[in-house]
Design an enzyme around this catalytic site. Structure first.
Site, PDB file in Angstrom:
ATOM      1  N   HIS A 218       0.854  -1.197   0.000  1.00  0.00           N
ATOM      2  CA  HIS A 218       0.000   0.000   0.000  1.00  0.00           C
ATOM      3  C   HIS A 218       0.887   1.243   0.000  1.00  0.00           C
ATOM      4  CE1 HIS A 218       1.137  -0.525   4.213  1.00  0.00           C
ATOM      5  NE2 HIS A 218       0.974   0.792   4.337  1.00  0.00           N
ATOM      6  N   ASP A 220       0.747   5.231   1.971  1.00  0.00           N
ATOM      7  CA  ASP A 220       0.087   5.716   3.186  1.00  0.00           C
ATOM      8  C   ASP A 220      -0.893   6.871   2.976  1.00  0.00           C
ATOM      9  OD1 ASP A 220       1.292   3.764   4.646  1.00  0.00           O
ATOM     10  OD2 ASP A 220       2.860   5.042   5.492  1.00  0.00           O
ATOM     11  N   HIS A 290       4.776   0.073  -0.145  1.00  0.00           N
ATOM     12  CA  HIS A 290       5.486  -0.792   0.808  1.00  0.00           C
ATOM     13  C   HIS A 290       4.542  -1.790   1.445  1.00  0.00           C
ATOM     14  CE1 HIS A 290       3.858   2.629   3.083  1.00  0.00           C
ATOM     15  NE2 HIS A 290       3.780   1.791   4.123  1.00  0.00           N
ATOM     16  N   ARG A 300       5.890  -8.978  16.874  1.00  0.00           N
ATOM     17  CA  ARG A 300       6.692  -7.883  16.301  1.00  0.00           C
ATOM     18  C   ARG A 300       6.035  -6.561  16.692  1.00  0.00           C
ATOM     19  NH1 ARG A 300       6.071  -4.396  11.668  1.00  0.00           N
ATOM     20  NH2 ARG A 300       7.750  -4.485  10.125  1.00  0.00           N
TER      21      ARG A 300
HETATM   22  O1  LIG Z   1       5.159  -2.019  10.486  1.00  0.00           O
HETATM   23  C1  LIG Z   1       5.712  -1.703   9.434  1.00  0.00           C
HETATM   24  O2  LIG Z   1       6.878  -2.017   9.182  1.00  0.00           O
HETATM   25  C2  LIG Z   1       4.936  -0.930   8.387  1.00  0.00           C
HETATM   26  C3  LIG Z   1       3.497  -0.699   8.692  1.00  0.00           C
HETATM   27  C4  LIG Z   1       2.815   0.166   7.677  1.00  0.00           C
HETATM   28  O3  LIG Z   1       3.238   0.299   6.573  1.00  0.00           O
HETATM   29  C5  LIG Z   1       1.608   0.905   8.038  1.00  0.00           C
HETATM   30  O4  LIG Z   1       1.088   0.716   9.160  1.00  0.00           O
HETATM   31  O5  LIG Z   1       1.150   1.719   7.217  1.00  0.00           O
HETATM   32 FE   LIG Z   2       2.284   1.970   5.551  1.00  0.00          FE
END
Ligand SMILES: O=C(O)CCC(=O)C(=O)O
Ligand SMILES: [Fe+2]
Length: 374
Positions: A218, A220, A290, A300
């Protein structure tokens, strides 16, 4: 005369709170409507979390009398900061290594003691928090838990979590904001717009050969359309300009963050492996597609930070949290028997400010709105 002035000031704050409360109610109704319409069902839309717009002027509007002096000081401190290069953070990858524009990764934003302390805050994480109580918004094989700053602040105010943890959280995330602002050499200040401490835990009965992602590819601040174009339009969080993820641990398998060149071809351009104190930062548009690989075991945890250049989308919960922290330092916490912080904690947060004169006073004085914390 003075009393009259103060009561008028409080009337203004009350009016803001009422407007804010109404907005939250309206958002809830809208959310229900959207759920019915299945608006968030598309897999290529970056789903919640995130609050709708709030404005500093809307929320703490009567602080604007401090603005001019504050702005000048902010400018001076920004220039000074650019001259000093004295951080502990080391850049470990830039555009070349990560294969695209406006992205970098750095280490050393937290030491191991700080990571362990911040991991304690994840104990108050709530399933689906920030995601309309959906336990597994991204992958059916993982449990997703999160904590917002508002919830942390409430927990601290009612003596359910340690003020020092909240203080550390606010300080270290501010260090990230500052790093990102300086790295991208932005001409105008970068403001926090939403902060979310999140943990993704692999479920025990997940298939060993699962190939799905922990977080689908996606961008952001835009919605990826079928043709691959990413459009900065509703329902995306279009006001998000930059993003950073600050990692807290590495004792799990999988969970790598990756950038890809294109929604369809999904060619990986660069990978960032989470570890304590590492961060990845990037501009929030379609140039930075990403995702996150599946977390194969264990948990995690990371802090997701979204920034905006538009002050009117400033994260009001951070202002409230700073105000509550100051209040707790002066008067201590509030004892309340059997207090439960519900999943819709925003109303409770507002109620605290309505009922606690000290909080209102500090908010009016701008004590939660430290100029170094954009
Ligand atoms: O946790 C991550 O490494 C990325 C999370 C992400 O891309 C998001 O929450 O928009
Ligand atoms: Fe993200």
């Amino acid at each position: 005369m003075l009393l009259h002035y103060i009561s008028e000031e409080f009337a203004v704050i009350d009016a803001k709170f009422n407007a804010f409360t109404k907005k939250i109610d309206a958002e809830k109704t809208e959310q229900k409507h959207e759920e019915k319409l299945g608006k968030y069902s598309s897999s290529i839309l970056h789903p919640p979390p995130g609050h709708s717009p709030s404005t500093r002027t809307q929320f703490v509007g009567n602080l604007s009398i401090f603005r001019d002096e504050e702005e000048t000081e902010v400018q001076i401190s920004r220039v000074r900061k650019r001259l000093e290069v004295t951080d502990d953070a080391q850049i470990i990858a830039e555009e070349k290594e990560l294969g695209g524009r406006n992205r970098y990764a750095a280490d050393g934003l937290l030491n191991s003691i700080e990571c362990n302390l911040l991991m304690q805050l994840t104990q108050i994480a709530v399933e689906g928090d920030g995601y309309e109580e959906n336990k597994s918004p991204h992958s059916p094989y993982e449990r997703f838990e999160g904590v917002t700053i508002g919830r942390m602040a409430l927990m601290m105010y009612f003596n359910l979590t340690n003020p020092e943890l909240l203080e550390l959280f606010l300080q270290r995330t501010e260090a990230v904001r500052d790093h990102v602002e300086r790295y991208f050499d932005l001409d105008s200040p970068l403001y926090f717009t939403y902060t979310h401490l999140v943990c993704r835990t692999a479920l025990l009965d997940s298939p060993a050969d699962r190939t799905d992602l922990s977080h689908e590819i996606h961008a952001d601040n835009c919605v990826i359309k079928d043709g691959g174009l990413c459009l900065r339009e509703d329902p995306a969080y279009t006001w998000r300009d930059y993003s950073a993820i600050l990692y807290l641990n590495d004792d799990f398998d999988g969970g790598e963050f990756f950038f890809v060149d294109d929604w369809k071809s999904r060619r990986v351009q660069g990978i960032v492996r989470p570890r304590c104190g590492r961060m990845v930062a990037f501009s929030a548009g379609g140039e930075n597609l990403h995702g996150v690989r599946g977390v194969r075991n264990s948990r995690r945890c990371a802090v997701a930070l979204w920034f905006t250049l538009d002050e009117k989308y400033l994260e009001y919960e951070r202002v409230m949290a700073n105000t509550m922290l100051t209040r707790v330092r002066i008067l201590g916490t509030v004892q309340h028997e059997d207090i439960q912080i519900s999943s819709r904690y925003e109303d409770m947060l507002i109620q605290c400010f309505k009922e606690d004169e000290m909080l209102r006073h500090l908010l009016r004085e701008g004590r939660g709105n430290k100029k170094e914390q954009h």
